[in-house]
Motif scaffolding. Structure first.
Motif, PDB file in Angstrom:
ATOM      1  N   ALA A 136      45.812  93.210  44.008  1.00 38.27           N
ATOM      2  CA  ALA A 136      45.142  93.689  45.214  1.00 38.27           C
ATOM      3  C   ALA A 136      44.122  92.663  45.678  1.00 38.27           C
ATOM      4  N   PRO A 137      44.106  92.326  46.974  1.00 40.00           N
ATOM      5  CA  PRO A 137      43.170  91.329  47.461  1.00 40.00           C
ATOM      6  C   PRO A 137      41.788  91.919  47.702  1.00 40.00           C
ATOM      7  N   VAL A 138      40.781  91.079  47.580  1.00 38.56           N
ATOM      8  CA  VAL A 138      39.422  91.431  47.957  1.00 38.56           C
ATOM      9  C   VAL A 138      38.992  90.427  49.003  1.00 38.56           C
ATOM     10  N   THR A 139      38.698  90.883  50.200  1.00 33.67           N
ATOM     11  CA  THR A 139      38.350  89.977  51.288  1.00 33.67           C
ATOM     12  C   THR A 139      36.921  89.488  51.125  1.00 33.67           C
ATOM     13  N   SER A 174      52.732  67.750  51.051  1.00 35.23           N
ATOM     14  CA  SER A 174      53.523  68.620  51.920  1.00 35.23           C
ATOM     15  C   SER A 174      52.938  70.025  52.045  1.00 35.23           C
ATOM     16  N   GLN A 175      51.978  70.345  51.214  1.00 39.77           N
ATOM     17  CA  GLN A 175      51.359  71.671  51.253  1.00 39.77           C
ATOM     18  C   GLN A 175      50.219  71.653  52.265  1.00 39.77           C
ATOM     19  N   ALA A 176      50.356  72.467  53.314  1.00 41.23           N
ATOM     20  CA  ALA A 176      49.424  72.418  54.430  1.00 41.23           C
ATOM     21  C   ALA A 176      48.011  72.814  54.047  1.00 41.23           C
ATOM     22  N   SER A 177      47.870  73.680  53.040  1.00 42.16           N
ATOM     23  CA  SER A 177      46.549  74.130  52.609  1.00 42.16           C
ATOM     24  C   SER A 177      46.606  74.462  51.132  1.00 42.16           C
ATOM     25  N   PHE A 178      45.446  74.806  50.575  1.00 44.86           N
ATOM     26  CA  PHE A 178      45.398  75.175  49.165  1.00 44.86           C
ATOM     27  C   PHE A 178      46.008  76.549  48.905  1.00 44.86           C
ATOM     28  N   ASP A 179      46.344  77.293  49.960  1.00 43.50           N
ATOM     29  CA  ASP A 179      47.065  78.552  49.761  1.00 43.50           C
ATOM     30  C   ASP A 179      48.412  78.300  49.095  1.00 43.50           C
ATOM     31  N   ALA A 180      49.005  77.148  49.379  1.00 43.18           N
ATOM     32  CA  ALA A 180      50.303  76.805  48.805  1.00 43.18           C
ATOM     33  C   ALA A 180      50.184  75.917  47.569  1.00 43.18           C
ATOM     34  N   ALA A 181      48.957  75.590  47.177  1.00 45.32           N
ATOM     35  CA  ALA A 181      48.768  74.792  45.972  1.00 45.32           C
ATOM     36  C   ALA A 181      49.216  75.588  44.748  1.00 45.32           C
ATOM     37  N   ARG A 182      49.308  74.912  43.612  1.00 46.89           N
ATOM     38  CA  ARG A 182      49.797  75.568  42.402  1.00 46.89           C
ATOM     39  C   ARG A 182      48.714  75.595  41.328  1.00 46.89           C
ATOM     40  N   SER A 223      44.611  78.907  44.708  1.00 42.97           N
ATOM     41  CA  SER A 223      43.561  77.954  44.372  1.00 42.97           C
ATOM     42  C   SER A 223      42.424  78.665  43.652  1.00 42.97           C
ATOM     43  N   GLN A 224      41.486  77.862  43.126  1.00 46.12           N
ATOM     44  CA  GLN A 224      40.294  78.373  42.453  1.00 46.12           C
ATOM     45  C   GLN A 224      40.656  79.338  41.333  1.00 46.12           C
ATOM     46  N   GLY A 225      41.686  79.027  40.566  1.00 46.55           N
ATOM     47  CA  GLY A 225      42.117  79.934  39.511  1.00 46.55           C
ATOM     48  C   GLY A 225      41.152  79.960  38.334  1.00 46.55           C
ATOM     49  N   ARG A 226      40.914  81.161  37.815  1.00 48.31           N
ATOM     50  CA  ARG A 226      40.081  81.338  36.628  1.00 48.31           C
ATOM     51  C   ARG A 226      40.680  82.444  35.772  1.00 48.31           C
ATOM     52  N   THR A 258      39.568  89.199  30.001  1.00 45.91           N
ATOM     53  CA  THR A 258      40.429  90.390  30.021  1.00 45.91           C
ATOM     54  C   THR A 258      41.910  90.037  29.979  1.00 45.91           C
ATOM     55  N   GLY A 259      42.237  88.758  30.190  1.00 46.93           N
ATOM     56  CA  GLY A 259      43.634  88.345  30.259  1.00 46.93           C
ATOM     57  C   GLY A 259      44.165  88.275  31.673  1.00 46.93           C
ATOM     58  N   GLN A 260      43.334  88.590  32.650  1.00 43.83           N
ATOM     59  CA  GLN A 260      43.754  88.501  34.041  1.00 43.83           C
ATOM     60  C   GLN A 260      43.400  87.144  34.632  1.00 43.83           C
ATOM     61  N   LEU A 261      44.233  86.686  35.535  1.00 41.07           N
ATOM     62  CA  LEU A 261      43.987  85.462  36.283  1.00 41.07           C
ATOM     63  C   LEU A 261      43.516  85.844  37.673  1.00 41.07           C
ATOM     64  N   VAL A 262      42.347  85.372  38.059  1.00 44.20           N
ATOM     65  CA  VAL A 262      41.871  85.585  39.423  1.00 44.20           C
ATOM     66  C   VAL A 262      42.021  84.275  40.187  1.00 44.20           C
ATOM     67  N   PHE A 263      42.381  84.379  41.461  1.00 45.59           N
ATOM     68  CA  PHE A 263      42.582  83.188  42.276  1.00 45.59           C
ATOM     69  C   PHE A 263      42.420  83.547  43.740  1.00 45.59           C
ATOM     70  N   VAL A 264      42.296  82.514  44.557  1.00 45.32           N
ATOM     71  CA  VAL A 264      42.088  82.680  45.994  1.00 45.32           C
ATOM     72  C   VAL A 264      43.358  82.267  46.722  1.00 45.32           C
ATOM     73  N   GLN A 265      43.730  83.071  47.699  1.00 51.88           N
ATOM     74  CA  GLN A 265      44.869  82.759  48.554  1.00 51.88           C
ATOM     75  C   GLN A 265      44.668  83.437  49.903  1.00 51.88           C
ATOM     76  N   ALA A 266      44.793  82.651  50.970  1.00 49.83           N
ATOM     77  CA  ALA A 266      44.661  83.166  52.340  1.00 49.83           C
ATOM     78  C   ALA A 266      43.352  83.924  52.554  1.00 49.83           C
ATOM     79  N   GLY A 267      42.268  83.374  52.004  1.00 52.65           N
ATOM     80  CA  GLY A 267      40.960  83.974  52.213  1.00 52.65           C
ATOM     81  C   GLY A 267      40.714  85.255  51.453  1.00 52.65           C
ATOM     82  N   LYS A 268      41.563  85.560  50.473  1.00 52.72           N
ATOM     83  CA  LYS A 268      41.393  86.764  49.682  1.00 52.72           C
ATOM     84  C   LYS A 268      41.371  86.418  48.198  1.00 52.72           C
TER      85      LYS A 268
END
Length: 277
Positions: free
Chosen positions: A5-8, A225-233, A251-254, A258-268
């Motif tokens: 679920a995204p958090v804006t 070729s990736q227009a933004s960090f939304d498509a980064a890996r 992007s910004q993966g942490r 808890t074992g969960q990966l949080v990351f940013v994509q499309a401003g969320k």
């Protein structure tokens, strides 16, 4: 925070404690954030996931700190905030009329304390024992003891794009056109950890996180070729073998305790279950 679920984001930084999915107790801060408040005051909020009591569940503990106008949070391309491993202190880049400098704010204190010798510092991060602060300044990677003393230069770092401190090694970005580097925390020669693959048109490796096993590093890779960090890996690097494994796009993966990966994509901000360790 539900899985997937995204958090804006509506202000400069946000701190969220993800839903617990593991049974081991967690006692350190998970993520840090600060939101800009009207006027000269800046409200800084963070959550500390408290150590679980016997038979109970962890409870998010929230604080709000108003920073003084002569040491307000400085904007920048790196996170200006870091939380100590025990969750009791906050380090941040403060902005005053004289420029930027690192400050320490203890949860038990009412005032921020400047860290001597850190004028112009960016991207603070704590050592695992919380006794030192690492930071970037004037094209160098440096560290400074919070007990006092002059900063120590560890390596050249013309392009600061994130860093993290493992037990005895600091992983960081060093220069344009290169991947991740590692340098002994006590001083020594820096060495290359990753190399940009020309056949994939890779342009950057950044935002490293040394995982709890100390044998792996999470990082973000992006190609031309990736227009933004939304498509980064977001990838995991096995330090012993050099093997790279793609985890998810974003992007910004942490990786949280808890074992969960949080990351940013499309401003969320997203959280997903992960076996990245």
């Amino acid at each position: 925070l539900r899985e997937g679920a995204p958090v804006t984001a509506t202000s400069a930084f946000h701190l969220t404690a993800a839903r617990r999915v593991a049974t081991a107790p967690v006692s350190r801060a998970l993520l840090v954030a600060a939101g800009v408040v009207a006027g000269v005051a800046l409200g800084l909020g963070w959550s500390v996931l408290a150590r679980r009591s016997s038979g109970g569940t962890p409870t998010p503990v929230r604080f709000v700190i108003t920073l003084p106008p002569d040491a307000a949070l400085a904007p920048g391309d790196l996170s200006p905030v870091a939380v100590s491993p025990d969750g009791k202190r906050l380090a941040y880049v403060g902005q005053s009329a004289q420029g930027t400098q690192l400050y320490i704010r203890a949860l038990s204190a009412f005032e921020s304390v400047p860290v001597p010798g850190t004028q112009g510092a960016r991207g603070p991060f704590f050592s695992p024992d919380g006794a030192w602060l690492g930071f970037f300044d004037a094209g160098k990677l440096r560290k400074v003891s919070l007990a006092g003393g002059n900063p120590v230069t560890l390596a050249d770092a013309a392009l600061a794009r994130g860093s993290d401190w493992g037990n005895n090694q600091i992983v960081f970005t060093a220069a344009p056109g290169t991947g991740l580097w590692s340098v002994p925390a006590n001083g020594g020669a820096a060495r290359v950890l990753t190399t940009l693959h020309a056949d994939r048109d890779e342009r950057t490796h950044r935002f490293p996180q040394v995982l709890a096993d100390r044998r792996s590093v999470l990082f973000v890779s992006r190609t031309g070729s990736q227009a933004s960090f939304d498509a980064a890996r977001i990838e995991r690097l096995a330090l012993r073998t050099g093997e790279r494994t793609v985890i998810v796009e974003g992007s910004q993966g942490r990786l949280l305790p808890t074992g969960q990966l949080v990351f940013v994509q499309a401003g969320k901000l997203y959280a997903i279950a992960s076996d990245a360790t």
